[in-house]
Design an enzyme around this catalytic site. Structure first.
Site, PDB file in Angstrom:
ATOM      1  N   HIS A 280       8.924  16.605  17.817  1.00 41.50           N
ATOM      2  CA  HIS A 280       8.891  17.335  16.650  1.00 41.50           C
ATOM      3  C   HIS A 280      10.095  16.849  15.790  1.00 41.50           C
ATOM      4  CE1 HIS A 280       6.643  20.051  19.460  1.00 41.50           C
ATOM      5  NE2 HIS A 280       6.111  20.303  18.413  1.00 41.50           N
ATOM      6  N   ASP A 321       7.883  22.574  11.212  1.00 45.37           N
ATOM      7  CA  ASP A 321       8.698  22.526  12.152  1.00 45.37           C
ATOM      8  C   ASP A 321      10.272  22.278  12.069  1.00 45.37           C
ATOM      9  OD1 ASP A 321       7.062  22.842  14.533  1.00 45.37           O
ATOM     10  OD2 ASP A 321       5.940  20.898  14.476  1.00 45.37           O
ATOM     11  N   GLN A 481      -4.861  14.710  27.330  1.00 40.12           N
ATOM     12  CA  GLN A 481      -5.702  14.950  26.216  1.00 40.12           C
ATOM     13  C   GLN A 481      -7.292  15.351  26.396  1.00 40.12           C
ATOM     14  OE1 GLN A 481      -3.316  14.907  24.739  1.00 40.12           O
ATOM     15  NE2 GLN A 481      -4.023  13.788  22.980  1.00 40.12           N
TER      16      GLN A 481
END
Ligand code: 5GP
Ligand code: MN
Length: 568
Positions: A280, A321, A481
């Site tokens: 992030h 973010d 994933q």
């Protein structure tokens, strides 16, 4: 009369004892006892040069100074506790009361340890010397660390090193920051050194300002509008220029009268307030914003929504973010961080990202909305808050369901519909890495897992509930994933493509490819695991056969004595 001379060392000091051949055994023992300054209850051990214990007796083999024995006071007999003032034995109490009588001490008067020792007939300085000797011995023996203790020590050392050197564990207060001497240990992650340093920021700012006046080619400007854009090719300063290009090419500069210096200051503040964490970070901010920018162009949103909505969407992506700490909301809440306390466990991170955004916009020099009317600002603020708060993944189903319900009669002139679409667009952009070419997307997954694993490590360390999809013992790249793409990404992307069918090829196709890629990887991993288990089993069964044979052999070799219990 014939005498014997025995050479020996005690506490490293050379001594020699001489006694008649027919000396009684007790006298010889006492002789050595006094040489060692040992008390009556102490145990003496005499070693020959080979290291074997030999008996202290008149029969001791005479030796020379070159082959001297070693005398050791191995342990004092603790039962008598000569200085145990609170637990005196009967004998000690008697000694003490006779001493009191002798010196005329009333029983209520407290006497010192030295006086007490004197009363009990002990010489404190001799005892102290013996204690020092014992201490030396303990220290010496501690130097010969057994292998298992050594191994443990190594592990503890490397763990301590990790705690001292891993920046994101610095909330433990052990981190040794070598780059910035001003950091203070704090239990709150976001207060610490993961913030960018002043020096780092100043350097980037200068470089960015130098670059910002350069013309960006049309080729790059077009490339910037596509989801295939590769962020990894660009430095942070260049990324800031590219963000500037987005505001320019969407006509925001002209439409909202944004001064270039204010936009530059805004982008610099944004850069500054993204932390140096694996996922992030500022590059993630750029990717999300670039995907939003791409979607705006691909869907020709400029012809369907007004500029303020587009400005809200792009700026929300830029800010979404801000000051992320690398720990998700579950952690914030479980660890009862400052953020969770401030926002009462309600989307602590997203509330914080948004608050930081408006902190930046509160400063005139970085307020890109400063030339807008109060009403416009109000609308923008409301829109940005809505968009950033929508990125809390715990609201995923709520927002997706709303979108699905309005989709059959979607109306761009309906504000509620537009609001939901804006939320969907930022959500899609936020989790769109897998819609990018594999060589761009895969490194992002590595970054995400690094941050996930860090969090679960800390959760384990702190004894907090471990977030299952972040646990390095459970999660792999493909396992992370396949589920995420099947159950989160595709259902969301497909709904957006229902509204904008042209997106199918741009974002759905690459996501399906990624799903195939990770499904294959998962199968390959599974095969590898099975092969390894099989090999281990084969090796084990071989070992058992060989082991059984050698055990039988050793029984035969060792003979019947080997099965006797150890009587030493
Ligand atoms: P963000 O934290 O970036 O605002 O919200 C997105 C969240 O969705 C991430 O924190 C992460 O939990 C999840 N996410 C985004 N992209 C991926 C991905 O490619 N794989 C997985 N497993 N999770 C993702
Ligand atoms: Mn994000």
């Amino acid at each position: 009369m014939a005498t014997k001379i025995i050479y020996f060392t005690v506490n490293g000091r050379p001594e020699q004892a001489e006694f008649p051949m027919d000396c009684p055994a007790q006298d010889v023992k006492d002789l050595f006892r006094s040489a060692a300054e040992a008390g009556p209850h102490d145990i003496l051990k005499l070693y020959n040069p080979k290291g074997n214990i030999i008996n202290i007796s008149p029969n001791l083999e005479p030796n020379s100074p070159n082959s001297c024995y070693k005398l050791e006071v191995v342990a004092a007999d603790c039962n008598s506790e000569p200085l145990g003032i609170f637990n005196l034995t009967t004998w000690e109490s008697q000694c003490l009361s006779s001493y009191r009588n002798k010196v005329g001490l009333p029983s209520f008067l407290v006497i010192s340890g030295t006086e007490l020792a004197g009363a009990l007939g002990f010489d404190l300085s001799t005892m102290e010397k013996r204690l020092q000797g014992l201490e030396k011995k303990i220290l010496f023996e501690a130097g010969e660390t057994p292998a298992v203790v050594y191994e443990m020590k190594k592990q503890v050392d490397s763990f301590r090193e990790k705690l001292e050197s891993v920046e994101h564990l610095s909330w433990l207060g052990l981190f040794k920051d070598l780059t910035d001497g001003t950091h203070k240990p704090s239990p709150f992650y976001h207060k610490r050194t993961l913030h960018k340093t002043k020096k780092e920021c100043e350097h980037v700012r200068e470089k960015f300002l130098q670059m910002s006046s350069l013309e960006v080619s049309d080729e790059v400007r077009q490339y910037l509008k596509t989801p295939t854009f590769d962020n990894w090719q660009w430095e942070d300063t260049e990324i800031m220029v590219l963000l500037q290009v987005m505001y320019t090419d969407l006509d925001f500069i002209a439409t909202f009268n944004i001064e270039p210096e204010v936009l530059q200051q805004f982008l610099f503040e944004v850069y500054r307030r993204y932390n140096n964490i694996p996922f992030h970070n500022f590059k993630h901010c750029f990717c999300v914003t670039q995907m939003m920018y791409g979607l705006i162009w691909l869907t020709d949103l400029k012809s369907k929504m007004d500029s303020i909505d587009l400005l809200i969407m792009l700026t929300s992506a830029v800010c979404h973010d801000l000051d992320h700490t690398g720990y998700n909301n579950a952690y914030q809440i479980n660890a009862r961080t400052e953020l969770a306390l401030r926002y009462n466990d309600i989307s602590p991170l997203e509330n914080h990202h948004c608050a930081v955004a408006f902190e930046i916009l509160e400063k005139t020099e970085s307020n890109i909305f400063r030339n807008l009317s109060m009403d416009q600002y109000k609308r923008i603020r409301e829109g940005i808050i809505k968009c950033i708060l929508a990125t809390d993944m715990t609201r995923h189903n709520e927002i997706l369901s709303k979108f699905k319900s309005i989709l059959p009669a979607f109306d761009f002139t309906n504000k509620d519909h537009r609001d939901v679409l804006m939320m969907i667009l930022i959500k899609v952009s936020d989790i769109s890495n897998e819609a990018r070419p594999m060589e761009v997307a895969e490194p992002w997954l590595d970054c995400l897992l690094q941050e996930f694993y860090n969090q679960s490590d800390v959760e384990k360390l702190e004894g907090l509930p471990v977030t299952p999809f972040m646990d390095r013992d459970k999660v792999t790249k493909p396992s992370s994933q396949t589920g995420f793409i099947r159950f989160v990404l595709l259902p969301l992307f497909i709904e957006l493509a229902n509204l904008f069918p042209c997106l199918e090829q741009h974002i759905i196709d690459p996501v399906r490819k990624a799903l195939d890629y990770y499904t294959e990887m998962e199968k390959a991993l599974e095969r590898k695991k099975q092969n390894r288990a099989q090999n281990e089993n084969t090796a084990k069964s071989k070992e058992t056969t060989v082991g059984a044979q050698s055990t039988m052999g050793s029984h035969t070799d060792a003979g019947p004595e080997a099965s006797k219990p150890d009587t030493q």
